[in-house]
Structures are given as C-alpha cells and as structure tokens.
Design an enzyme around this catalytic site. Sequence first.
Site, mmCIF file in Angstrom:
data_model
loop_
_atom_site.group_PDB
_atom_site.id
_atom_site.type_symbol
_atom_site.label_atom_id
_atom_site.label_comp_id
_atom_site.label_asym_id
_atom_site.label_seq_id
_atom_site.Cartn_x
_atom_site.Cartn_y
_atom_site.Cartn_z
ATOM 1 N N TRP A 3 46.485 22.612 44.990
ATOM 2 C CA TRP A 3 45.429 22.394 45.963
ATOM 3 C C TRP A 3 44.277 21.916 45.515
ATOM 4 C CZ3 TRP A 3 41.031 25.145 45.966
ATOM 5 C CH2 TRP A 3 41.141 26.498 45.382
ATOM 6 N N GLU B 266 32.482 33.017 40.288
ATOM 7 C CA GLU B 266 33.254 31.880 40.160
ATOM 8 C C GLU B 266 32.590 30.857 39.338
ATOM 9 O OE1 GLU B 266 36.551 31.928 40.349
ATOM 10 O OE2 GLU B 266 37.184 33.379 41.627
ATOM 11 N N GLU C 183 40.671 27.088 37.570
ATOM 12 C CA GLU C 183 39.531 28.139 38.309
ATOM 13 C C GLU C 183 38.340 27.308 38.661
ATOM 14 O OE1 GLU C 183 38.961 31.360 38.251
ATOM 15 O OE2 GLU C 183 40.987 32.157 37.666
ATOM 16 N N HIS D 43 37.815 26.971 42.494
ATOM 17 C CA HIS D 43 37.543 28.255 43.036
ATOM 18 C C HIS D 43 36.001 28.215 43.682
ATOM 19 C CE1 HIS D 43 40.975 30.532 41.212
ATOM 20 N NE2 HIS D 43 41.377 29.670 41.689
ATOM 21 N N GLU E 173 41.566 39.156 36.175
ATOM 22 C CA GLU E 173 42.191 38.241 37.105
ATOM 23 C C GLU E 173 42.886 39.320 38.194
ATOM 24 O OE1 GLU E 173 41.187 35.416 36.848
ATOM 25 O OE2 GLU E 173 42.405 34.427 35.657
ATOM 26 N N THR F 111 39.958 40.198 40.752
ATOM 27 C CA THR F 111 39.377 39.079 41.439
ATOM 28 C C THR F 111 40.618 38.633 42.583
ATOM 29 O OG1 THR F 111 40.205 37.508 39.743
ATOM 30 C CG2 THR F 111 37.722 37.665 40.126
ATOM 31 N N ASP G 179 45.953 31.997 43.059
ATOM 32 C CA ASP G 179 45.655 31.590 41.823
ATOM 33 C C ASP G 179 45.467 32.716 40.983
ATOM 34 O OD1 ASP G 179 46.154 28.933 42.583
ATOM 35 O OD2 ASP G 179 43.911 28.272 41.995
ATOM 36 N N GLU G 180 44.610 33.637 41.657
ATOM 37 C CA GLU G 180 44.030 34.779 40.523
ATOM 38 C C GLU G 180 45.497 35.493 40.140
ATOM 39 O OE1 GLU G 180 41.364 34.343 39.627
ATOM 40 O OE2 GLU G 180 39.843 33.852 40.980
ATOM 41 N N HIS H 46 47.436 33.783 37.535
ATOM 42 C CA HIS H 46 46.554 33.748 36.284
ATOM 43 C C HIS H 46 46.777 35.498 35.735
ATOM 44 C CE1 HIS H 46 43.703 30.409 37.556
ATOM 45 N NE2 HIS H 46 44.830 30.138 37.228
HETATM 46 FE FE LIG Z 1 40.278 34.184 37.680
HETATM 47 FE FE LIG Z 2 38.842 32.423 39.935
#
Ligand SMILES: [Fe+2]
Ligand SMILES: [Fe+2]
Length: 382
Positions: free
Chosen positions: A77, A122, A160, A163, A213, A216, A245-246, A249
């Site tokens: 995205w 971020e 990242e 974000h 991670e 977040t 996403d976090e 990760h």
């Molecule tokens: Fe992160």
């Molecule tokens: Fe992030």
Amino acid sequence: MRGHSLLSSHQLTLSSAHILKCRGRIRPMAVAAVAAPAVRHPVQHSMPPEKVEVFKSLEGWAAQSLLPLLKPVEKCWQPQDFLPDSSRPTDEFEEEVRSLRSRTERLPDEYFVVLVGDMITEEALPTYQTMINTLDGVRDETGASSSPWARWTRSWTAEENRHGDLLARYLYLSGRVDMRMVERTVQYLIGAGMDPGTENNPYLGFVYTSFQERATFVSHGNTARLAKDSGDPVLARICGTIAADEKRHETAYAKIVEKLLEVDPVETMLAIEDMMRKKITMPAHLMRDGRDPRLFDHFSAVAQRLGVYTSRDYADIVEFLVGRWDLETLEGLDGPGRRAQEFVCGLPQRIRKLYERAEERVRRVPPCPVRFSWIFDKELMV
Ligand SMILES: [Fe+2]
Ligand SMILES: [Fe+2]
C-alpha cells in the site's frame, strides 16, 4: 554481556521524571511504561568480536527466512491509497478533503495529541535506521551492501517510511493540529537521536526491535479502534494498516531472536535479560517542541489515559515475548543463563504488581492541566 544495571523499583514505578508539579501539588504520573531519562547508556561494542561470525554464518538463513517477510513494493500500500486524490478535478478533491475534515471533527483533542505523538515517533525514522546500522556484524557497510542483513534494514526502513508520511498528510488535512509545531518537534527529535542502550550489540538490538515493533503494533491498533469508535472509518483503516505492517516487522525481529536462541542460547538469554533490566526506552523519548520541557511525559500520560499505550501493555509485551521465544523451557543454559531466564520469566508479574501500586498512588491525586503546542496550546487534563 556487560553494562548490566540492577532493576531498581523506581524504574518500574515512579522516577522523579514522572512526577508532575501542578499548582503547588505534586502529581505522580503512571507513565513508567515509557520511562525515559536522557542519555544514560555509555557502553559501546559489548558483543565479543568473535561473535560477528554468528551473524556471518546466519546470512543464508536471513536471506531465506527473513527477506521473504518483506512485501514486494508492487504489492505494498502507499499513503496515496488512503488520502484525497489531488490529481482529481478541484471540486472533487475539495469534496474529499471536506469529508475527511468532517470525520475528524468527531475525534477529541486527546486523540490528536496521541496520534501526533505516534506520527512524530514514525517520522524520526532516520534515527532508527542509524540505530540499526550501529550494530556490529549486521550494519550496512556501504549504504548499498548486498548482505541480507543490510538489505533487510533498507527495505524495512522503506516500508516504515510510509507510516509517518501517511499520518502526517492525514493530520495536515484534518486542520486539527498545529502542523508547524508538530514539524518543529520532528526536527528537534531527529536532531536529538535516541539512546536505547543497545551497545552496538546485535543481540541487544534485535531484542529491542522485537519489543518496539510489538509496542507500535499495539499502539496503532488502539488508535485504529478509537478512530472507529469515534466515527472515522478511514482513519481506523489507516492505523489498522500501519499496525499490520508493525506486526509483520515484529514477526521478523522476533524470528531473529528465536534463531539466536537456537544457535547461541546463553548470549541471547543474557541479552534479553540485559534489555529488560535496562527497561525498553521508547524511541521518541528525547522529543521536545521548544516549549514544554516535559513534552514526552505529557504525551505518554495522555496515551496512558486513552488506553493507547499503557503500563499494562508493557507487561503484556514482555509476557508475549517470553511465550513467543519459549523462554520458560529454554535449554542449554549455564548458571548466569539460568538466572537470566528466571529473572525474565518472572518479570511480567513483577511489573504488574509495581504498576498496580503506582496506579493506586496516581488515582489519589487529581489531574492537572497541561498545554500542548500541537493542538494550538489547548489545555488537557493529565
Ligand atoms: Fe515499526
Ligand atoms: Fe512504523
């Protein structure tokens, strides 16, 4: 492993950094989950030099098991997917902006303080890439190194980077925050850096990133939930997408630590203990806006009050990682390794007890008003 400090109760309850003075009263703040004194970790290069070989020997593993956890750029995205499309005719673009602004009208100022704090965290991404590139044995030696560790770090950074971009643009269009003060805070923060206590040591570094991670993931997940409850489904989707996403990760970094526990259980167990004794410092702990000298504590207090990131979350994350890495049943440890195991496995319960006592003290003192430059100096009770 060097640089151990004893876990003192003030680190887990209330340090002087977590006392608010207001109108002559002293108000303790239950923000120990994000305790953050200024630079305090002078130890450097604590990994024995021969251990660099461990990371060299894991390059094949990293290429096979880590890099696939990145998403191909074509399938990722992008911030534009969630934002008003400025390439459309002006009236259509304006209509999209108008509806964004009417959705965010329903969100309280407290929410914006927390979302801005998350966005600023971020936006200090250059600091985090720098931090990872301080780690011996895994750093990007050239800036375009083909080592799988370096490739991971660059692509992780690139993922990242979306974000902060997305949150910043959404916040800008909302009209609810003083973007100039927000941007000034970002500039101060990147200039200040961070002090996570990872000592150029990748064992410590990957324990830190696993924890962060997940932290977040938890906090963006909670801002998503609150946006949904307040009637902004687009913002809920934005925060939820970032949280996903976090999570991916977190999976990657936790996998590295899992692998290290397999090939080098003693050093890894001691590293986990070391980071837990130091307490995980939040990445944005050195933030300031040039006005409020206690900005980070105040932001943390609002996040705690809204339930976006709390002391309880800190304990939950430790507990989650203990389970994720099967630390209770970990074998192959020597005496210090076993003592570290015992300490870490008992930690979630100890943290909870200390926090409960601290929260009890906080409840007895009425909240006091604090002005936030990010929301045009409006006052919030913290
Ligand atoms: Fe992160
Ligand atoms: Fe992030």
